[in-house]
Design an enzyme around this catalytic site. Structure first.
Site, PDB file in Angstrom:
ATOM      1  N   ASP A  38      21.112  38.913  69.365  1.00 39.41           N
ATOM      2  CA  ASP A  38      22.063  38.497  68.467  1.00 39.41           C
ATOM      3  C   ASP A  38      21.597  38.391  67.272  1.00 39.41           C
ATOM      4  O   ASP A  38      20.369  38.055  66.866  1.00 39.41           O
ATOM      5  CB  ASP A  38      22.608  37.136  69.044  1.00 39.41           C
ATOM      6  N   SER A  75      36.200  23.277  60.221  1.00 44.33           N
ATOM      7  CA  SER A  75      35.510  24.452  61.088  1.00 44.33           C
ATOM      8  C   SER A  75      34.142  23.914  61.346  1.00 44.33           C
ATOM      9  O   SER A  75      33.369  23.436  60.324  1.00 44.33           O
ATOM     10  CB  SER A  75      35.766  25.852  60.211  1.00 44.33           C
ATOM     11  N   GLY A 105      37.893  34.608  61.551  1.00 47.03           N
ATOM     12  CA  GLY A 105      38.148  33.648  60.411  1.00 47.03           C
ATOM     13  C   GLY A 105      38.795  32.545  60.903  1.00 47.03           C
ATOM     14  O   GLY A 105      38.727  31.857  61.978  1.00 47.03           O
ATOM     15  N   ALA A 108      45.131  27.840  57.710  1.00 45.73           N
ATOM     16  CA  ALA A 108      45.539  26.677  57.645  1.00 45.73           C
ATOM     17  C   ALA A 108      46.548  26.649  56.406  1.00 45.73           C
ATOM     18  O   ALA A 108      47.070  27.566  56.051  1.00 45.73           O
ATOM     19  CB  ALA A 108      44.159  25.682  57.179  1.00 45.73           C
ATOM     20  N   ILE A 115      46.926  29.545  53.897  1.00 51.11           N
ATOM     21  CA  ILE A 115      45.649  30.143  53.619  1.00 51.11           C
ATOM     22  C   ILE A 115      44.976  30.788  54.688  1.00 51.11           C
ATOM     23  O   ILE A 115      44.876  30.257  55.809  1.00 51.11           O
ATOM     24  CB  ILE A 115      44.562  28.869  53.237  1.00 51.11           C
TER      25      ILE A 115
END
Ligand code: ADP
Ligand code: MG
Length: 290
Positions: A38, A75, A105, A108, A115
């Site tokens: 990863d 977030s 992503g 909001a 946005i």
């Protein structure tokens, strides 16, 4: 397989911070033909920082950053933390209706404005024109930066470039695996250009970019379908299914509990180089079995 050799191998591993959860893992590590890492948090430190901002014409840097930070407040993504760290207290608006868009992503509202924050794919899907800053976005991604595009009321208001330093031993890890005849792959939700740049820097054989969180396990399965014995090294919640699918799953000790539960080997020092140590130990153990 002699139980004694397995016990000695497991014990030696533990002394060096390499925890094999079972004998099968210790035996299978020597058979790996490819190791998939990863990117974020495994080959990189997973502590990204904002390194450059490119506001659209008529927008100030402060305005761009404040808008992004108002949304990222909701977030827990590492990129969000980088933006919040840079913004500090300078957030002068309040967002609502936050929603995460997995692997792409977030979105909001601020007042009546929608946005959008995230990668190019997301902007394209939502019909945001990127032309004004397309060259800048390509330049930043070509330099190995992750670019967060910020749109407000349908208009691109700027780019925030974020860098995440590679771990000091990542390059050596790749070289040592290749010396031992093991191919190295890197898997990431980040875009192709950024991933290729980092892949090149580290000498990675196979770069798997733009992989959605739910797709990591099927990429491992694909490699197995090509006849590979696959090792997977990861740290995140979204790495867990791939760690389980792999012939041997390795979890970074500083990573999430979910990753550590899903892996058969835990790297307590969070050092990717310990994957090489694990393979060496496995090979030595098997030599003592025959
Ligand atoms: P990784 O596999 O590298 O951890 P993710 O699957 O979490 O990446 O995310 C993939 C891409 O989606 C990121 O590189 C970024 O462009 C975008 N993205 C995801 N979450 C956010 C967020 N909260 N803010 C900005 N961009 C995001
Ligand atoms: Mg990660």
């Amino acid at each position: 397989a002699t139980p004694m050799a397995v016990m000695v191998g497991t014990g030696l591993g533990a002394q060096n911070g390499i925890l094999f959860k079972n004998a099968a893992a210790l035996e299978n590590a020597s058979k790996l033909t490819v190791v998939v890492f990863d990117k974020t948090g495994t080959l990189t430190l997973g502590q990204p920082d904002v390194v450059e901002m490119v506001p659209a014409p008529g927008i100030t840097e402060d305005r761009l950053l404040s808008t992004a930070a108002a949304v990222e407040k909701f977030s827990e993504h590492p990129l969000a933390l980088a933006i919040l760290k840079r913004a500090g207290d300078a957030i002068d608006e309040t967002a609502s209706d936050f929603a995460n868009i997995d692997g792409q992503g977030a979105k909001a509202s601020i007042g009546d404005d929608r946005i959008l924050l995230g990668n190019r794919k997301l902007m394209r899907a939502e019909g945001v024109a990127l032309d004004a800053l397309a060259a800048e976005s390509a330049r930043l991604q070509g330099g190995g930066r992750t670019v967060v595009h910020v749109a407000r009321a349908g208009q691109l208001i700027g780019l925030i470039a974020i860098a995440d330093a590679v771990r000091p031993t990542s390059k050596e890890t790749v070289a040592k695996l290749q010396e031992r005849g093991v191919k190295v792959a890197m898997i990431t939700g980040d875009n192709q250009a950024t991933a290729e740049r980092i892949g090149q820097e580290l000498g990675i054989d196979i770069v798997l970019a733009d992989v959605l969180p739910g797709e990591k396990a099927s990429k491992v399965k694909e490699l197995q379908g090509q006849g590979h014995k696959v090792g997977m090294v990861g740290d995140g919640i979204n790495d867990a299914p791939a760690l389980t699918q792999a012939d041997v799953g390795f979890a970074i000790g500083a990573g999430t509990d979910v990753a550590m539960d899903s892996a058969q080997v835990v790297l307590m020092k969070s050092d990717p180089l310990d994957v090489v140590g694990a393979i060496e130990l496995s090979r030595a153990t098997l030599r003592k079995m025959h």
